[in-house]
Design an enzyme around this catalytic site. Structure first.
Site, PDB file in Angstrom:
ATOM      1  N   HIS A  92      14.123   5.976  42.564  1.00 29.25           N
ATOM      2  CA  HIS A  92      14.770   6.310  41.291  1.00 29.25           C
ATOM      3  C   HIS A  92      16.295   6.364  41.450  1.00 29.25           C
ATOM      4  O   HIS A  92      16.972   7.163  40.811  1.00 29.25           O
ATOM      5  CB  HIS A  92      14.238   7.644  40.767  1.00 29.25           C
ATOM      6  CG  HIS A  92      12.774   7.613  40.477  1.00 29.25           C
ATOM      7  ND1 HIS A  92      12.256   7.442  39.209  1.00 29.25           N
ATOM      8  CD2 HIS A  92      11.703   7.706  41.307  1.00 29.25           C
ATOM      9  CE1 HIS A  92      10.929   7.436  39.271  1.00 29.25           C
ATOM     10  NE2 HIS A  92      10.572   7.596  40.532  1.00 29.25           N
TER      11      HIS A  92
ATOM     12  N   ASP B   1      11.314   3.269  35.469  1.00 23.10           N
ATOM     13  CA  ASP B   1      10.133   4.063  35.827  1.00 23.10           C
ATOM     14  C   ASP B   1       8.877   3.237  35.611  1.00 23.10           C
ATOM     15  O   ASP B   1       8.735   2.552  34.588  1.00 23.10           O
ATOM     16  CB  ASP B   1      10.033   5.310  34.947  1.00 23.10           C
ATOM     17  CG  ASP B   1      10.998   6.405  35.358  1.00 23.10           C
ATOM     18  OD1 ASP B   1      11.670   6.254  36.393  1.00 23.10           O
ATOM     19  OD2 ASP B   1      11.072   7.411  34.629  1.00 23.10           O
TER      20      ASP B   1
ATOM     21  N   HIS C 249       4.633   6.830  37.659  1.00 22.64           N
ATOM     22  CA  HIS C 249       5.563   7.933  37.921  1.00 22.64           C
ATOM     23  C   HIS C 249       5.157   9.202  37.165  1.00 22.64           C
ATOM     24  O   HIS C 249       5.370  10.311  37.650  1.00 22.64           O
ATOM     25  CB  HIS C 249       6.974   7.496  37.519  1.00 22.64           C
ATOM     26  CG  HIS C 249       8.002   8.580  37.586  1.00 22.64           C
ATOM     27  ND1 HIS C 249       8.195   9.352  38.712  1.00 22.64           N
ATOM     28  CD2 HIS C 249       8.911   9.026  36.666  1.00 22.64           C
ATOM     29  CE1 HIS C 249       9.178  10.214  38.488  1.00 22.64           C
ATOM     30  NE2 HIS C 249       9.611  10.051  37.249  1.00 22.64           N
TER      31      HIS C 249
ATOM     32  N   GLU D  84      16.470   4.129  33.110  1.00 21.94           N
ATOM     33  CA  GLU D  84      17.281   5.339  33.227  1.00 21.94           C
ATOM     34  C   GLU D  84      18.460   5.108  34.173  1.00 21.94           C
ATOM     35  O   GLU D  84      18.454   4.183  34.980  1.00 21.94           O
ATOM     36  CB  GLU D  84      16.429   6.507  33.745  1.00 21.94           C
ATOM     37  CG  GLU D  84      15.297   6.894  32.813  1.00 21.94           C
ATOM     38  CD  GLU D  84      14.282   7.842  33.433  1.00 21.94           C
ATOM     39  OE1 GLU D  84      13.655   8.609  32.691  1.00 21.94           O
ATOM     40  OE2 GLU D  84      14.099   7.799  34.674  1.00 21.94           O
TER      41      GLU D  84
END
Length: 226
Positions: free
Chosen positions: A51, A57, A61, A190
């Site tokens: 990560h 993801d 996860h 992310e």
């Protein structure tokens, strides 16, 4: 001839200085071989969390029955997207709520007449920082309310991205946003950096590596002009 595309690199620099989730594996690198004493190549090895920095993801996860990142469909990670600014929103609960993105669900470029306003693309990137912290961990980062994810899903969004480490708050134990993504079968991006990106429509390219059974993959995420 068509004009050359402009590229925005929305990936943070990967170095030992990059912050990682508290308790997760920091980035480190060392030399395996170097060009010297008859060796013709330089080869390195890395240790890091899956990560790290800009990353996707995998369903595994946050879902014990979810697939690994090597098995995800690639379509959500490449194609038209919309960057939505949420920096100025009054996020008293630390969450991006539906009202914080309502202004951008139908994006109207100032150069186009109202009749040519564009529908929401199937990928949305949320900018929460004026300047994303790239050398220090921010425990109070903005997360996303499940209702916002549901609203985006109603508009056909297949990928949600954000310039924070997670869709959920750091202290969340229920991962409500991640599970809203699971329900709506969306992809997650992310840790991107949107500091230099104006609100509007772009092409996203952020393909995850084919890492067998892994829960996430770092990516080199970029935006291009449509």
């Amino acid at each position: 001839m068509p004009a050359a595309s402009t590229i925005w690199d929305i990936s943070p620099l990967i170095s030992p200085a990059i912050p990682v989730w508290p308790g997760d594996t920091p980035y480190s690198a060392s030399t395996t071989w170097e060009i010297a004493d008859g060796c013709p190549v330089h080869v390195s090895k890395m240790t890091m969390t899956t990560h790290l920095g800009a990353h996707c993801d995998a369903p595994s996860h946050y879902d014990a029955q979810g697939i690994g990142i090597d098995a995800v469909a690639l379509d959500p990670y490449i194609g038209p997207c919309r960057v939505i600014h949420c920096m100025a929103a009054d996020k008293s609960a630390g969450l991006i709520e539906p009202q914080h993105i309502a202004h951008a669900l139908t994006y109207l470029p100032q150069s186009l007449p109202q009749s040519l306003s564009r529908p929401l693309p199937p990928r949305v990137l949320l900018r929460t920082y004026q300047s994303a912290p790239q050398q220090a961990w921010d425990a109070a980062f903005t997360a996303v309310a499940p209702a916002t994810i549901a609203l985006l899903a109603q508009h056909g969004v297949r990928l949600i991205g954000i310039d924070t480490p997670s869709l959920d708050p750091q202290d969340s134990k229920t991962l409500d946003a991640h599970h809203a993504v699971r329900v709506h079968k969306m992809a997650i991006l992310e840790g991107i950096v949107l500091d230099a990106v104006a609100e509007g429509d772009y092409e996203l390219i952020a393909l995850p590596l084919k890492l067998k059974d892994m829960d996430a993959s770092p990516v080199r995420a970029i935006l291009r002009t449509l």
